[in-house]
Every structure is written in structure tokens, then in C-alpha cells.
Design a protein around this motif. Structure first.
Motif, mmCIF file in Angstrom:
data_model
loop_
_atom_site.group_PDB
_atom_site.id
_atom_site.type_symbol
_atom_site.label_atom_id
_atom_site.label_comp_id
_atom_site.label_asym_id
_atom_site.label_seq_id
_atom_site.Cartn_x
_atom_site.Cartn_y
_atom_site.Cartn_z
ATOM 1 N N THR A 1 0.832 -1.213 0.000
ATOM 2 C CA THR A 1 0.000 0.000 0.000
ATOM 3 C C THR A 1 0.863 1.258 0.000
ATOM 4 O O THR A 1 1.896 1.309 0.671
ATOM 5 C CB THR A 1 -0.906 0.006 1.254
ATOM 6 N N PHE A 2 0.449 2.242 -0.772
ATOM 7 C CA PHE A 2 1.114 3.554 -0.730
ATOM 8 C C PHE A 2 0.069 4.643 -0.941
ATOM 9 O O PHE A 2 -1.048 4.370 -1.408
ATOM 10 C CB PHE A 2 2.231 3.660 -1.769
ATOM 11 N N SER A 3 0.456 5.860 -0.539
ATOM 12 C CA SER A 3 -0.506 6.957 -0.666
ATOM 13 C C SER A 3 0.129 8.132 -1.400
ATOM 14 O O SER A 3 1.353 8.292 -1.412
ATOM 15 C CB SER A 3 -0.984 7.404 0.714
ATOM 16 N N MET A 4 -0.723 8.928 -2.022
ATOM 17 C CA MET A 4 -0.261 10.146 -2.691
ATOM 18 C C MET A 4 -1.158 11.290 -2.228
ATOM 19 O O MET A 4 -2.386 11.175 -2.242
ATOM 20 C CB MET A 4 -0.355 10.008 -4.212
ATOM 21 N N THR A 5 -0.503 12.390 -1.811
ATOM 22 C CA THR A 5 -1.266 13.533 -1.321
ATOM 23 C C THR A 5 -1.009 14.735 -2.223
ATOM 24 O O THR A 5 0.126 14.965 -2.660
ATOM 25 C CB THR A 5 -0.854 13.852 0.133
ATOM 26 N N PHE A 6 -2.080 15.486 -2.472
ATOM 27 C CA PHE A 6 -1.989 16.621 -3.403
ATOM 28 C C PHE A 6 -2.330 17.920 -2.690
ATOM 29 O O PHE A 6 -2.994 17.921 -1.642
ATOM 30 C CB PHE A 6 -2.936 16.375 -4.589
ATOM 31 N N SER A 7 -1.903 19.019 -3.282
ATOM 32 C CA SER A 7 -2.106 20.317 -2.641
ATOM 33 C C SER A 7 -3.561 20.780 -2.755
ATOM 34 O O SER A 7 -3.971 21.704 -2.064
ATOM 35 C CB SER A 7 -1.182 21.352 -3.277
ATOM 36 N N ALA A 8 -4.322 20.177 -3.646
ATOM 37 C CA ALA A 8 -5.729 20.555 -3.822
ATOM 38 C C ALA A 8 -6.518 19.300 -4.165
ATOM 39 O O ALA A 8 -5.935 18.313 -4.632
ATOM 40 C CB ALA A 8 -5.836 21.575 -4.962
ATOM 41 N N PRO A 9 -7.822 19.326 -3.940
ATOM 42 C CA PRO A 9 -8.625 18.146 -4.324
ATOM 43 C C PRO A 9 -8.529 17.945 -5.838
ATOM 44 O O PRO A 9 -8.718 18.895 -6.593
ATOM 45 C CB PRO A 9 -10.059 18.534 -3.924
ATOM 46 N N THR A 10 -8.206 16.762 -6.258
ATOM 47 C CA THR A 10 -8.047 16.481 -7.694
ATOM 48 C C THR A 10 -8.131 14.989 -7.948
ATOM 49 O O THR A 10 -7.833 14.189 -7.042
ATOM 50 C CB THR A 10 -6.685 16.991 -8.211
ATOM 51 N N ASN A 11 -8.519 14.615 -9.156
ATOM 52 C CA ASN A 11 -8.425 13.192 -9.519
ATOM 53 C C ASN A 11 -7.419 13.001 -10.651
ATOM 54 O O ASN A 11 -7.467 12.022 -11.378
ATOM 55 C CB ASN A 11 -9.795 12.621 -9.889
ATOM 56 N N ILE A 12 -6.521 13.984 -10.783
ATOM 57 C CA ILE A 12 -5.545 13.892 -11.880
ATOM 58 C C ILE A 12 -4.737 12.598 -11.793
ATOM 59 O O ILE A 12 -4.353 12.026 -12.818
ATOM 60 C CB ILE A 12 -4.617 15.122 -11.918
ATOM 61 N N VAL A 13 -4.494 12.130 -10.572
ATOM 62 C CA VAL A 13 -3.680 10.923 -10.424
ATOM 63 C C VAL A 13 -4.351 9.731 -11.115
ATOM 64 O O VAL A 13 -3.677 8.897 -11.735
ATOM 65 C CB VAL A 13 -3.384 10.641 -8.930
ATOM 66 N N LEU A 14 -5.664 9.649 -11.033
ATOM 67 C CA LEU A 14 -6.372 8.532 -11.677
ATOM 68 C C LEU A 14 -6.287 8.666 -13.195
ATOM 69 O O LEU A 14 -6.040 7.699 -13.918
ATOM 70 C CB LEU A 14 -7.831 8.488 -11.221
ATOM 71 N N ARG A 15 -6.496 9.890 -13.664
ATOM 72 C CA ARG A 15 -6.469 10.113 -15.115
ATOM 73 C C ARG A 15 -5.063 9.891 -15.675
ATOM 74 O O ARG A 15 -4.889 9.323 -16.752
ATOM 75 C CB ARG A 15 -6.942 11.540 -15.429
ATOM 76 N N ALA A 16 -4.064 10.333 -14.917
ATOM 77 C CA ALA A 16 -2.684 10.233 -15.411
ATOM 78 C C ALA A 16 -2.188 8.787 -15.408
ATOM 79 O O ALA A 16 -1.581 8.324 -16.376
ATOM 80 C CB ALA A 16 -1.770 11.106 -14.561
ATOM 81 N N LEU A 17 -2.467 8.092 -14.292
ATOM 82 C CA LEU A 17 -1.934 6.722 -14.190
ATOM 83 C C LEU A 17 -2.697 5.724 -15.056
ATOM 84 O O LEU A 17 -2.229 4.624 -15.291
ATOM 85 C CB LEU A 17 -1.951 6.260 -12.727
ATOM 86 N N SER A 18 -3.870 6.122 -15.540
ATOM 87 C CA SER A 18 -4.654 5.180 -16.354
ATOM 88 C C SER A 18 -4.562 5.470 -17.842
ATOM 89 O O SER A 18 -5.018 4.676 -18.652
ATOM 90 C CB SER A 18 -6.129 5.243 -15.944
#
Lengths: 532, 313
Positions: free
Chosen positions: A144-161
């Protein structure tokens, strides 16, 4: 004397030549082997350092991704068991599914994922945006790992997929720690195929065998998502420098699959009852014309608009593809059928309006200096086939045009020059982008408008950049759609890029191959080979 | 003779040095950037710069040259800029198919063209001579790729006897090896057979007009002895010259054949390297081709002396 010498020299030559002609014997042949001709030969093995599509395709053979997109455009877990989002929308926690192993037998861990994401994010344009928003990336436990962002965003899902260049492939930590400007030297992934390094001949062949330890997901395959079930023992990619030889080899049962069959040779294949043609719209492309915003005359918006008004997409696509069955005209920057499809601002693009072009040139005080178009004569889809058509349309629109013929590699080098034309610069170049690469304002790098930091052509528009930033931090579907449409409008208004239409890729395969998926990337899982 | 060989070999050193300097300079002065090629279509200027730095291409050209030449003198041809694999291994890997095609094409050419050329000269002006002359003109007028496509159409697509493409090393069996090379050698050989046949014909015709041939005939020798022992022996020097030229031409000529028949040889490697601006491979191959050229010329020079002892070494 002569006879002795002649005989001995012949024997000598044979003794020298025979061992050299004896290459290494191939390994024992697997039961089912798919021999495929890919769109380009594989010559390097780092899918993070380059955006070349064949290396992306290689990446999908041996690596896996945390997330993927299904046929409906929905983001699905791939290596992941699940992900959770914190209440404030800033922290994502990812958990790997059981049974993931590297090809050397070691387990895939959270450390591998973190190192891979870090290296990829340095290179990928969407990853770079994600990186600017990332405040921390932490291991919770081995899975398990976590990623924290400076603002609410779902960019991580869009980018990693996102399916295409650069896809966020997960590599072992020791490999992923390589500098992003230095090619990796190991080909160990956790994907459905293993790379056979001993049979790799750069530019000639690449061989993959089924990864017996791979545990596919249970869901049926859909787009890039679902179970990546390998149904053959071996896949062999061979290069075929001559297109006609490839077609003959397919008809003669020497190969099974051609990733991109040449359009002009399709009639030969259409008549063969043992061959299937697969029209892959999602693997298709968007030819584009790029203007250099840094130097005259295209530093003048009116003159850029004049160039756009001069364009007639249909004539260009006819020259490029030739058969209307395989192309369409469309002004949508993010793909005509994509989630963010919009044709806002592209009214001048579909049909040529030479009079409007001339009027805009007059208003923009065009001084008649010829515009230099780089013509890659050796690369049809990148402009080899259609640059002369563009040149003629521009002439009819009132431009003076200087078409300079060169090879594609010279275009690639020269387009990086930001100097005036007289010092090796340029005014127009053409290329094409895979539709999988242009699905939104972040992945489509041609709409980035941060001046000299942008892609070749270097448009500047703080408004576009602001919208792209908002697109990165938003998670609401309706808002994302609105932002994408705004970017489309502004990009068209600035003539950041001129889309020239869309084409489908046509793959050809023997009918003995079943289960070929119509995914955005050519993949070899789910394919079965029956008796021919 | 040994001294002559050594002298000739010593004379190759400055030639190779000139070749090395010229090819190194030309590659760097012509457009094209391997870093941009590696980076791909979506790379930015900054990313390309980083890759260029990693490849060492940001160094001044003289620094790059002396590093390369120093490594070559130690037997290290460097690594491919694109595939990152040792150049030496890549060349050795591709050498087999090219040697096989070249060797078989030369043998095929010699076996066919020398007897046909002799017969044509012997029957000068007769029907057989006219057929051979017309065939020769046709042979070197038709481009190799046309011959190749026609042969593929007949023997692979229509009759199904031979494969369309590919290469199998001898280690996979003699028949698979031969089967994959019949069409490439037949296509490539056509042009060289035509060329050498015409050359043999004209050399023999020249020789047949000499006094010693008339003398040989006058003393009652049969035509076979006259042709083989007297005419061919004395025509050997120009024939050897054209065979030597044929071998060096084959190194260039093999490119098209390797492409049409999808044979992974040196010809294709050099074209791929040029298109990809893979400097280290191009440099190594040009030096290798120069060495081969020099060695073939040296061998031909030695053979001159063997066939005609009157030639001053």
C-alpha cells in the motif's frame, strides 16, 4: 599452382564464412507462436524515455499499469486491488492486488510503484502537471502507498490510467531509480509476457513468451482494462522494411499479423478469404499542422488564422489516406469520438475559404515573405503524402510558400530550432498524433501554450494554461467537459495547432488469429491461434 | 610476396584514417540528431538536451573524435546510440546473412557467367552469342527489386515452393538456409551475371585475336584446350578485376535485396543506422566496409601475380 590456390582459397573462404553464417540456434519452438509485424522495428527498450509508439506497445507486453481505461472510457484498477480517496479529496491510498510478481520471481511492492511513478512523472507531460500538485508520496506497507496533493483532484487517476505515451508502467525500484534521461538496461516487468533478451535483435526481431506466473484479473477484457489473459506461448515481432513483402508474407502464412497495413495495398488483402482486416479507430491518428508562433509571419494571430482558413481537410485526408472508409474530417482537438469531443472554433477548418484567408492576410499586413514548410518525404503519415496539398491550399489562400523536402529525422531535428528561418528555423511542420494521446487538454500536448516551454511551435496563451491548470485540479465530470470545450475554443482562436482530420488504423491478420482486441493500443493478450 | 603484402597493409593505415575523419565529420555536419530520435515526437527541447548530454554529443567534435578513435584502436567500437547495445555485437550478429548472400552470389555469378561468356565469345556473331548479349543487356537493365518481385510472385506466391522472406542460419539446417537464400541470390545475381558475362565475352574475344591463339590452333590443339588453357588463362586478369569490383559492389547492392527479402544483414543495418542517425554504428560499418574493400583489392592484386607472373609486383 592456380588450381591449388583456387581450391584452397575457396575452401578458406567457406571455412571463414560458414561459422559466421551460423547464428545461434533458436530455442525450442513453443507450441503456438504469433508472428507480428509492428508499425516500426523495436530498437530501444525504455518506454519512459521515449514517446515512440512501438516502445509503448513493448511496454504493454512486459509491464503492467496500476490503472487502465476500459472500452467506455472508465478508469478501472489493473495492478490495484482498490484505491481510496480521503474526505477532502486530496489523498489517494492505493493497494496492490495479491499475486503480483516480477519476472525474476520477486514480489511487486509499494516501493517499486513509488519509484516508477516518480521517474515517469519527470518525463510525461500529464505526469509533470501531476507532480506540481503532489505534496507527498508515502509507503504505507509493502502493498500500500498513498499520494497527497495540494488541492482536491483526480488527476492521479487520469494520469496513471491513460493508455498512451507515456503510459505509467511499473518497474522494479532498482530499475526505476535510473535517471529519466538515461535508458534503463533491464527488461524485467510484471506484465503478461516476458521479454526474451537472448533472441532480441534491435531493428530485426523481439520475442516474448507467456509469463506463466502472471495472475490476470477476473473481469473480461475491455479496452485496456480487464483480465490480460495470454492464450499463446510466444509472440515474435519481426520488422519488415518492405510493405509489399509483408503483405506477401501474410498471404503466404509466414506471418500472422500486420499492425498497420498500408492503405494502398488493402484491396489485395480484401480479396483473400483467409485474411481479416480490423479497422481500429481507437488506434488511429490525427494529422496536424503546427505553426511556429515565435517568428514572423505566424507570430501574428491574423496570419495564423489566415492559414487555418486556407485549409481544406478533405483534400488533405484524401491525399493522406485515400479511402474515405478510413478517414473523417473533424475539428475536434481531443478526438471526434472522445469524452471531450468539441468542434468549437473549428468552423474555418473543414472547408477552404481562400478569400477569407486573403482578407485576413491583408488585415494582418502579410509582407509576402515565403513561409517554409518542412516536407518529410520519407514519412507519409507525418506529411510526406499531404504537405504538397497544404502548400497548394496556402498558395490559393494568398501565401507564398517554400516547400523544403527532407527526411523525417531532419524535420525532428530542425523543428527544435527557435531561430529565424534564415538561421535554420522553420514556419510550418506536420506530423500526426495517436488518438489515444490527445483525449484531453492535459494529455494533448499540442494545446499546451506556455511559450518556449511548450511543444515545438511554442504558442503562448496564459488563458489556455489557466484552464489546463483548472482541468488538472477539477474532479467534476461536467466541469471537466466545460473546461475542455473552453480550451478547444481558445486553442482554435490562437491557432495553437491545426488538426487536419482523423484516420483509422487497419490491421491485417490471418483468420487463424481469434480474439484480437480493439483497444487503443495493439495488445497480444486474449489472442488465440487456431490451425490455419 | 610477404613484404609486398605488409607494405600494402601499411599503406592502408592512412587510408583508414582519412575514412575515419571524413565519415566522423560528415555525420556531425549533416542534419539529424540521434537524441531527438530517441526522445520521440512528444519530447521538449529540454528533454532532448538532457539525452544529448547523456550520449556525450554535447562535447566538442574533436573531443568526441579522439575518444572514439582511441576506443576503436583498443577494439571498442562503442555502443549504439539508439539501442544501447555494443556495436561490435550488433555487427557480428548481422554479418552472417550478408556474407552468405555475397559468397553465394559471387559463386553463382562465376559459375554461370564464365562458361556463358566463353561460349558467347567462341560463337561470336552466332545465334547463341546474340541470345547471351540480349540476355546480358536485359539482366543489368532490370532493377534488382523488379526481378525480386517477379521471382517472389512465381516461386513463392504462385507455386509455393520457396518462402517470401526471412533468413535462417546454417545452424537451423542446410535446406532451410538454402531455401531462404535461393530467391535473394537469384535476384541479386542476375545483374552481376550479366555484367561479368559481357566482360568475360569481350576479354576472350580480345584474346582469341592474339597470335599465340592462332599458333595454338595451327599446331592442332582442340578448341577446348585453346579456350580454357590459352584464351581464358590470358584473359584472367581483366576477369579477376571485374570479379573484385563485383564483390565490392555487392556490399552496396545487397541493401535492396536485404530489404525486399527481409534479410537482417549489414546492408539493412547501415540503412537503419543512417535513418536513425546512429553515429557509432555508421562509423564502425564504414570503417569495416573500407577494410573489406582494401582486403579484396589486395587479394585481387596478389592473384594478378599468380595468374600472370609477368606483372611487376
Amino acid at each position: 599452382m592456380y588450381k591449388t590456390l583456387k581450391v584452397s582459397s575457396l575452401v578458406g573462404s567457406l571455412l571463414v564464412a560458414l561459422p559466421l553464417t551460423m547464428g545461434a540456434a533458436g530455442a525450442a519452438r513453443a507450441e503456438t507462436v504469433v508472428t507480428a509485424v509492428m508499425q516500426a522495428p523495436l530498437r530501444s527498450l525504455d518506454p519512459v524515455i521515449t514517446t515512440a509508439y512501438v516502445i509503448r506497445n513493448y511496454g504493454y507486453m512486459i509491464y503492467d499499469t496500476l490503472l487502465s481505461v476500459d472500452a467506455n472510457g472508465e478508469i478501472k484498477p489493473q495492478m490495484l486491488e482498490k484505491w481510496e480517496v480521503s474526505a477532502d479529496g486530496k489523498t489517494y491510498t492505493f493497494t496492490l492486488r495479491d499475486g503480483l510478481k516480477w519476472h525474476d520471481g520477486k514480489p511487486v511492492t509499494a516501493d517499486d510503484c513509488i519509484a516508477s511513478i516518480k521517474r515517469w512523472a519527470k518525463q510525461d507531460k500529464m505526469g509533470q502537471v501531476m507532480e506540481t500538485l503532489t505534496t507527498s508520496m508515502d509507503k504505507v506497507n509493502d502493498k500500500t502507498f498513498s499520494m497527497t496533493f495540494s488541492a482536491p483532484t483526480n488527476i492521479v487517476l487520469r494520469a496513471l490510467s491513460k493508455p498512451s505515451s507515456l503510459a505509467a508502467f511499473i518497474m522494479p525500484e532498482r530499475v526505476a531509480k535510473t535517471s529519466p534521461s538515461e535508458p534503463i538496461t533491464e527488461s524485467i516487468g510484471s506484465g503478461p509476457f516476458k521479454f526474451v533478451a537472448s533472441e532480441y535483435k534491435p531493428g530485426v526481431q523481439a520475442v516474448f513468451v507467456k509469463n506463466q506466473d502472471y495472475v490476470p484479473r477476473n473481469e473480461p477484457p475491455s479496452g485496456m482494462a480487464g483480465g490480460r489473459v495470454v492464450k499463446v506461448d510466444k509472440v515474435r515481432w519481426v520488422s519488415m522494411p518492405d510493405a509489399m513483402t509483408g503483405i506477401n508474407a501474410l498471404k503466404n502464412k509466414e506471418i500472422d499479423f500486420i499492425e498497420q497495413a498500408p492503405y494502398d495495398l488493402l484491396p489485395i488483402l480484401e480479396q483473400d478469404k483467409d485474411i481479416q482486416l480490423i479497422v481500429a479507430k481507437s488506434q488511429g491518428g490525427q494529422p496536424i499542422m503546427r505553426l511556429n508562433h515565435l517568428i514572423p509571419p505566424f507570430d501574428n494571430k491574423l496570419i495564423r488564422k489566415a492559414a487555418m482558413a486556407a485549409i481544406d481537410q478533405k483534400a488533405i485526408m484524401q491525399a493522406d489516406i485515400g479511402n474515405p472508409k478510413y478517414y473523417s474530417t473533424c475539428g475536434a482537438l481531443f478526438g471526434c469520438d472522445s469524452t471531450y469531443a468539441s468542434t468549437a472554433g473549428s468552423e474555418d477548418l473543414i472547408k477552404a475559404e481562400p478569400e477569407k484567408s486573403k482578407a485576413l492576410l491583408k488585415e494582418g499586413k502579410y509582407d509576402g515573405t515565403p513561409v517554409v514548410i518542412m516536407h518529410p518525404t520519407d514519412f507519409a503519415n507525418a506529411g510526406g503524402s499531404f504537405v504538397p496539398v497544404i502548400a497548394q491550399q496556402l498558395r490559393q489562400g494568398g501565401f507564398k510558400v517554400d516547400v523544403q523536402a527532407m527526411d523525417w529525422q531532419t524535420v525532428v531535428t530542425r523543428r527544435a530550432s527557435q531561430k529565424p528561418v534564415a538561421e535554420g528555423g522553420w514556419n510550418i511542420f506536420t506530423t500526426y498524433l495517436s488518438l489515444a494521446d490527445i483525449t484531453d487538454p492535459l494529455s494533448n500536448y499540442t494545446v499546451a501554450a506556455n511559450g518556449k516551454g511548450a511543444w515545438f511551435g511554442w504558442p503562448t496563451s496564459p488563458e489556455i494554461e489557466k484552464l489546463r491548470q483548472q482541468f488538472a485540479t477539477s474532479a467534476d465530470a461536467a466541469e471537466l467537459k466545460r473546461l475542455a470545450t473552453e480550451v478547444q475554443k481558445l486553442a482554435m482562436d490562437e491557432v495553437a495547432v491545426v488538426p487536419l482530420g482523423e484516420f483509422s488504423v487497419v490491421a491485417a491478420a490471418r483468420k487463424s488469429l481469434k480474439g484480437i482486441l480493439n483497444a487503443p493500443v495493439p495488445v497480444f493478450w486474449n489472442i488465440e491461434k487456431t490451425k490455419d | 610476396m610477404l613484404l609486398i603484402i605488409l607494405k600494402r597493409l601499411a599503406a592502408t593505415v592512412p587510408v583508414l584514417l582519412v575514412v575515419a575523419v571524413v565519415i566522423f565529420s560528415v555525420l556531425r555536419l549533416t542534419p539529424g540528431d540521434p537524441a531527438a530520435i530517441v526522445a520521440g515526437d512528444g519530447a521538449t527541447v529540454q528533454q532532448i538536451e538532457e539525452i544529448r548530454r547523456h550520449m556525450g554529443l554535447d562535447q566538442p567534435i574533436p573531443v568526441q573524435f579522439f575518444k572514439w578513435i582511441g576506443d576503436v584502436l583498443q577494439g571498442d567500437f562503442g555502443t549504439s546510440l539508439i539501442s544501447n547495445l555494443p556495436v561490435k555485437d550488433m555487427i557480428l550478429d548481422r554479418m552472417g546473412p550478408t556474407i552468405a548472400i555475397t559468397l553465394y552470389t559471387v559463386l553463382y555469378t562465376v559459375i554461370i557467367s564464365i562458361p556463358v561468356g566463353i561460349i558467347s565469345a567462341w560463337r561470336r556473331g552466332k545465334a547463341v552469342d546474340k541470345v547471351v548479349t540480349a540476355g546480358s543487356v536485359l539482366g543489368f537493365s532490370v532493377p534488382v527489386f523488379i526481378t525480386a518481385y517477379v521471382l517472389i510472385f512465381i516461386f513463392s506466391m504462385a507455386l509455393g515452393w520457396l518462402p517470401v522472406q526471412g533468413y535462417r542460419p546454417l545452424s537451423e539446417g542446410l535446406w532451410p538456409h538454402i531455401k531462404h537464400l535461393i530467391l535473394p541470390v537469384a535476384s541479386l545475381g542476375t545483374i552481376y551475371i550479366a555484367l561479368v558475362t559481357r566482360f568475360v565475352r569481350s576479354s576472350i574475344i580480345d584474346t582469341l585475336g592474339e597470335d599465340y591463339i592462332r599458333t595454338a590452333r595451327a599446331k592442332g590443339l582442340n578448341e577446348r584446350s585453346v579456350l580454357i588453357h590459352h584464351a581464358l588463362g590470358n584473359a584472367a586478369v581483366p576477369i579477376l578485376t571485374i570479379i573484385g569490383i563485383t564483390i565490392t559492389m555487392l556490399i552496396g547492392g545487397v541493401v535492396v535485396t536485404e530489404s525486399v527479402f527481409n534479410i537482417p544483414g549489414l546492408g539493412r543495418l547501415v540503412v537503419e543506422a543512417i535513418l536513425a542517425k546512429d553515429f557509432t554504428i555508421i562509423q564502425a560499418l564504414i570503417v569495416l566496409f573500407s577494410v573489406v574493400d582494401i582486403v579484396i583489392n589486395l587479394i585481387i592484386d596478389i592473384l594478378y601475380k599468380v595468374f600472370d607472373p609477368r606483372i611487376d609486383s
